[in-house]
Design an enzyme around this catalytic site. Structure first.
Site, mmCIF file in Angstrom:
data_model
loop_
_atom_site.group_PDB
_atom_site.id
_atom_site.type_symbol
_atom_site.label_atom_id
_atom_site.label_comp_id
_atom_site.label_asym_id
_atom_site.label_seq_id
_atom_site.Cartn_x
_atom_site.Cartn_y
_atom_site.Cartn_z
ATOM 1 C CE LYS A 117 2.446 -2.413 -4.334
ATOM 2 N NZ LYS A 117 2.070 -2.043 -2.946
ATOM 3 C CG ASP B 287 -1.870 -1.189 1.224
ATOM 4 O OD1 ASP B 287 -2.197 -1.684 0.129
ATOM 5 O OD2 ASP B 287 -2.247 -1.631 2.319
ATOM 6 C CD GLN C 34 0.738 -8.870 -2.544
ATOM 7 O OE1 GLN C 34 1.416 -9.519 -3.324
ATOM 8 N NE2 GLN C 34 -0.517 -8.593 -2.813
ATOM 9 N N GLY D 235 -4.556 -4.257 -3.816
ATOM 10 C CA GLY D 235 -5.545 -3.202 -4.074
ATOM 11 C C GLY D 235 -4.760 -1.974 -4.476
ATOM 12 C CG HIS D 236 -2.008 -2.066 -7.005
ATOM 13 N ND1 HIS D 236 -1.111 -2.639 -7.869
ATOM 14 C CD2 HIS D 236 -1.725 -2.583 -5.789
ATOM 15 C CE1 HIS D 236 -0.329 -3.475 -7.204
ATOM 16 N NE2 HIS D 236 -0.691 -3.460 -5.929
#
Ligand code: GDP
Ligand code: IMO
Ligand code: MG
Length: 431
Positions: A16, A13, A225, A40-41
């Site tokens: 990225k 988080d 990650q 979750g991007h």
């Protein structure tokens, strides 16, 4: 022109998604090489926010080729929902712009049930997984029971593998996790329906990528990650089940390591972690609450509040070494505005000694206390600043301090969620 690998240097988080979206402008091909829907991007374009889980964050740009490599684990059902959502937002108008490796392993319904069931059984010792079935899917890949994307397109292969798997999984679900078993037909029928919606994305991603590299296309590798969640180099067992480090960019899509040129590490200007496990610089006080509130630190995949703390040079320097980082990008600098002082952890004090390597032994780690250096904070809002020189003196000093302590040049500084909220010092695609 170099290819660029993006990796998180902390516990995920780091921002990225936003950086991949920006760098996509300079890339031809964008590749996810590990992880799955645990990621979750977040990308913000204008007023629209999009959270990508399995599809590369480059998908919001027209005319770019996105690839999901063999190192990713895919949940077909949630992938279809994600694709529909991205399309409903007006992106991804050409289906040919997504190619998914036929070798990528699938997250099956039993993987998710096992993931959740194990966490429940572990009680207070749980890892705090995203519950997306990541661990059980990678386990099956390594123990050679896994179903690959290509397998669901051959009825005979699919049914045979499913029967073999379910014999074992159902035994485990019933007798160990005290949970409901699955019927072969229930999963077989579900996937024979779902597969038609994703058949068009199936292909040989490695060959495509190889050809792209041969014709000097620029490739952006999108890590998920962060290094501290790497199954080998992170805070095991409080990690994810894949290698998140830069070297995986090669194995996770089937090209050799010589193509990984610039390795860009993304770090938040502070640290966060979601899920259980050690976090030496965690702040359980009003500064931690300040960072969570101002930074909007809630998980992009699960909505869980993120644990927050100061920047930790021990972990980021571990990431610098593990990934051979060449460029550093600092995100969320804007969140620190208003803090009187900012702390950075330079080492861990343990029984009179100062450690600068992250200890492997948790019993040692438990005795460690972070050693901090204090830097002056700044009051000014920096979220509209687009050149380094315009930053307040203390903010510039903080960035220079991080460069000095990591030995890595800071190539970009992010000061907000939007595309325009970025300060570029060195373009990672240029040098
Ligand atoms: P990722 O998993 O590394 O892509 O990061 P996430 O998307 O899970 O979390 C990063 C969060 O910070 C998202 O909500 C982003 O919109 C947001 N974000 C990214 N960069 C910045 C920044 O520079 N400032 C602020 N305030 N928010 C940012
Ligand atoms: P992005 O790509 C932050 C964490 C989980 C848990 C551990 C294991 O958005 O940075 P898993 O479901 O992978 O078995 O969970 O890893 N985790 C993440 N934390 N960002 C992520 O991805 C994460 N993906 C997994 O919270 O602690
Ligand atoms: Mg995330």
């Amino acid at each position: 022109m170099p290819n660029v690998v993006i990796v998180g240097t902390q516990w995920g988080d780091e921002g990225k998604g936003k950086i991949v979206d920006i760098l996509t402008q300079s890339a031809d091909v964008i590749v996810r090489f590990q992880g799955g829907p645990n990621a979750g991007h977040t990308v913000v374009v204008g007023e629209k926010q999009t959270i990508l889980h399995q599809v590369p964050s480059g998908i919001l740009h027209e005319g770019k080729q996105c690839i999901v490599g063999n190192g990713v684990v895919i949940d077909v059902e949630t992938l279809i929902n994600e694709i529909n959502e991205v399309k409903a937002q007006g992106y991804f108008t050409d289906d040919a712009s997504l190619l998914i490796s036929e070798k990528a392993h699938l997250i099956m319904p039993y993987h998710k049930r096992i993931d959740l069931g194990r966490e429940k059984k572990k009680g207070k010792n749980k890892i705090g997984t995203t519950g997306r079935g990541i661990g059980p899917a990678y386990e099956d890949k390594v123990c050679r029971n896994g179903l690959r994307f290509i397998d669901i397109f051959n009825d005979e292969v699919f049914r045979t593998k499913l029967e073999t798997n379910l014999a074992e999984k159902n035994f485990y679900l019933r007798n160990y996790l005290d949970d409901e078993p699955f019927e072969v037909n229930e999963i077989f029928d579900l996937f024979t329906r779902l597969r038609e919606k994703v058949r068009r994305y199936l292909g040989n991603a490695a060959t495509f990528l190889h050809d792209s590299l041969q014709s000097s296309k620029k490739v952006l590798f999108e890590g998920a990650q962060g290094t501290m969640l790497d199954v080998d180099h992170g805070t095991y067992p409080f990690v994810t089940s894949s290698n998140t480090a830069a070297a995986q960019a090669s194995l996770g899509c089937g090209i050799g390591p010589k193509h990984l040129d610039n390795i860009v590490g993304i770090s938040k200007a502070y640290t966060t972690r979601v899920g259980a496990g050690p976090f030496p610089t965690e702040l359980e006080d009003e500064t931690g609450t300040f960072l969570r509130d101002v930074g909007g630190e809630y998980g992009a995949t699960t909505g869980r509040p993120r644990r927050c703390g100061w920047f930790d040079l021990v972990t980021v320097n571990h990431a610098v070494r593990t990934n051979s980082i060449t460029h550093l990008i600092i995100t969320k600098l804007d969140v620190l505005s208003g803090l009187k002082t900012i702390k950075a952890c330079t080492g861990y004090r343990c029984q009179g000694e100062i450690l600068t390597d992250f200890p492997t032994d948790f019993q040692v780690l438990e005795q460690c206390e972070p050693v901090y250096e204090e830097l002056p904070g700044w009051e000014e809002d920096v979220s509209k600043i687009t050149s380094f020189d315009e930053l307040p003196g203390a903010a510039k000093d903080y960035i220079k301090y991080l460069e000095e302590k990591t030995g890595i040049p800071v190539s970009m500084v992010s000061v907000g969620t939007r595309r325009a909220q970025i300060i570029t010092l060195i373009d990672p695609f240029e040098k």
